[in-house]
Design a protein around this motif. Sequence first.
Motif, mmCIF file in Angstrom:
data_model
loop_
_atom_site.group_PDB
_atom_site.id
_atom_site.type_symbol
_atom_site.label_atom_id
_atom_site.label_comp_id
_atom_site.label_asym_id
_atom_site.label_seq_id
_atom_site.Cartn_x
_atom_site.Cartn_y
_atom_site.Cartn_z
ATOM 1 N N ILE A 1 0.835 -1.205 0.000
ATOM 2 C CA ILE A 1 0.000 0.000 0.000
ATOM 3 C C ILE A 1 0.869 1.254 0.000
ATOM 4 N N PHE A 2 1.946 1.212 0.780
ATOM 5 C CA PHE A 2 2.835 2.372 0.821
ATOM 6 C C PHE A 2 3.556 2.545 -0.512
ATOM 7 N N ARG A 3 4.032 1.437 -1.094
ATOM 8 C CA ARG A 3 4.707 1.522 -2.392
ATOM 9 C C ARG A 3 3.765 2.114 -3.442
ATOM 10 N N ASP A 4 2.520 1.651 -3.429
ATOM 11 C CA ASP A 4 1.532 2.166 -4.387
ATOM 12 C C ASP A 4 1.293 3.657 -4.180
ATOM 13 N N GLY A 5 1.282 4.074 -2.916
ATOM 14 C CA GLY A 5 1.068 5.486 -2.613
ATOM 15 C C GLY A 5 2.200 6.358 -3.114
ATOM 16 N N ILE A 6 3.423 5.893 -2.931
ATOM 17 C CA ILE A 6 4.589 6.643 -3.412
ATOM 18 C C ILE A 6 4.587 6.707 -4.930
ATOM 19 N N LYS A 7 4.280 5.580 -5.576
ATOM 20 C CA LYS A 7 4.229 5.573 -7.039
ATOM 21 C C LYS A 7 3.185 6.560 -7.559
ATOM 22 N N MET A 8 2.050 6.589 -6.905
ATOM 23 C CA MET A 8 0.984 7.501 -7.311
ATOM 24 C C MET A 8 1.418 8.958 -7.112
ATOM 25 N N ALA A 9 2.083 9.228 -5.982
ATOM 26 C CA ALA A 9 2.500 10.594 -5.669
ATOM 27 C C ALA A 9 3.557 11.109 -6.641
ATOM 28 N N LEU A 10 4.396 10.203 -7.143
ATOM 29 C CA LEU A 10 5.488 10.608 -8.029
ATOM 30 C C LEU A 10 5.172 10.400 -9.508
ATOM 31 N N LYS A 11 4.019 9.814 -9.765
ATOM 32 C CA LYS A 11 3.666 9.396 -11.129
ATOM 33 C C LYS A 11 3.774 10.511 -12.156
ATOM 34 N N ASN A 12 3.263 11.674 -11.838
ATOM 35 C CA ASN A 12 3.218 12.766 -12.817
ATOM 36 C C ASN A 12 4.282 13.840 -12.591
ATOM 37 N N LYS A 13 5.290 13.536 -11.776
ATOM 38 C CA LYS A 13 6.355 14.494 -11.523
ATOM 39 C C LYS A 13 7.325 14.536 -12.707
ATOM 40 N N ASP A 14 7.761 15.728 -13.043
ATOM 41 C CA ASP A 14 8.704 15.892 -14.149
ATOM 42 C C ASP A 14 10.012 15.172 -13.866
ATOM 43 N N TYR A 15 10.567 14.599 -14.909
ATOM 44 C CA TYR A 15 11.899 14.004 -14.919
ATOM 45 C C TYR A 15 12.009 12.671 -14.192
ATOM 46 N N LEU A 16 10.925 12.152 -13.628
ATOM 47 C CA LEU A 16 11.012 10.898 -12.882
ATOM 48 C C LEU A 16 10.408 9.729 -13.644
ATOM 49 N N LYS A 17 11.015 8.565 -13.450
ATOM 50 C CA LYS A 17 10.489 7.327 -14.014
ATOM 51 C C LYS A 17 10.658 6.227 -12.966
ATOM 52 N N ILE A 18 9.564 5.589 -12.572
ATOM 53 C CA ILE A 18 9.648 4.487 -11.616
ATOM 54 C C ILE A 18 10.198 3.265 -12.341
ATOM 55 N N LEU A 19 11.336 2.782 -11.892
ATOM 56 C CA LEU A 19 12.012 1.675 -12.568
ATOM 57 C C LEU A 19 11.475 0.319 -12.101
ATOM 58 N N TRP A 20 11.476 0.120 -10.784
ATOM 59 C CA TRP A 20 10.940 -1.111 -10.219
ATOM 60 C C TRP A 20 10.667 -0.918 -8.729
ATOM 61 N N GLU A 21 10.033 -1.912 -8.129
ATOM 62 C CA GLU A 21 9.793 -1.892 -6.688
ATOM 63 C C GLU A 21 10.187 -3.244 -6.109
ATOM 64 N N ALA A 22 10.639 -3.230 -4.866
ATOM 65 C CA ALA A 22 11.054 -4.464 -4.190
ATOM 66 C C ALA A 22 10.281 -4.598 -2.888
ATOM 67 N N GLU A 23 9.895 -5.833 -2.555
ATOM 68 C CA GLU A 23 9.068 -6.061 -1.373
ATOM 69 C C GLU A 23 9.871 -6.427 -0.132
ATOM 70 N N ASP A 24 11.163 -6.690 -0.283
ATOM 71 C CA ASP A 24 12.021 -6.954 0.871
ATOM 72 C C ASP A 24 13.479 -6.746 0.465
ATOM 73 N N GLY A 25 14.381 -6.893 1.437
ATOM 74 C CA GLY A 25 15.787 -6.630 1.170
ATOM 75 C C GLY A 25 16.416 -7.582 0.168
ATOM 76 N N LYS A 26 16.019 -8.833 0.211
ATOM 77 C CA LYS A 26 16.559 -9.807 -0.733
ATOM 78 C C LYS A 26 16.112 -9.499 -2.152
ATOM 79 N N ASP A 27 14.853 -9.149 -2.290
ATOM 80 C CA ASP A 27 14.303 -8.770 -3.591
ATOM 81 C C ASP A 27 15.005 -7.512 -4.105
ATOM 82 N N LEU A 28 15.285 -6.594 -3.198
ATOM 83 C CA LEU A 28 15.997 -5.363 -3.549
ATOM 84 C C LEU A 28 17.371 -5.665 -4.146
#
Length: 219
Positions: A17-44
């Motif tokens: 839910i938090f990841r989705d919120g951050i993606k939504m908040a940054l979605k239309n910001k200039d110069y940014l592109k969400i590359l990927w998201e990780a759900e834990d440290g190993k995935d990161l």
Amino acid sequence: MSSELSIKVSIADDHKIFRDGIKMALKNKDYLKILWEAEDGKDLMHKMQLKKPDVLLMDIRMPEIDGVNAINLLRKEYDDVRIIVLTMYDDQEMISKMMEMGANAYLTKTTDPEEIYQAILTCMNDDFYFNDLVNKAVLSKLQTKKAVRQFYPNPIKFSEKEVRILKLLAEDKTTEEISKEVFLSPRTIETIRQNMKSKVGAKTIAGLIMYGMRNKIID
């Protein structure tokens, strides 16, 4: 701006839910592109090997590999990635620890999305984003360690120009602002800053400033 020139941002947090919120908040910001998201440290760590972002928004408390261990691993492999800690913890000891380990900024999850965006841009342009949270943590750590010996028995000598730049860094001045005050190019400022860090063995600007204050090079 084309995707090739966009700032590639990744998010590591175990709450979808938090990841989705951050993606939504940054979605239309200039110069940014969400590359990927990780759900834990190993995935990161796995996804870092596949596609390296410019900026990583990372929580501290994550399954598998927590943020403290993750930043230690990341700084060994991906020194050029800007790491912005985004967490619920506002403990001053944790803040100073993460900054010393190589974080470029430290924000809490209550931070306004606009400030998160500004922190991303600032870290890309000037390496670090210092807010009141970080400044208070650094000063608090200095005050509690007055009785502790200095980093070095014989403080390293800085030139007048270096001391001037160090003072301006401690005042949270950007590279551009320092450049105008000391009449040197931004690239020269960056070189001097890097040389000073190498002199004292500091990994971050926060570490360099702490060295200067502990050794009374700056007030």
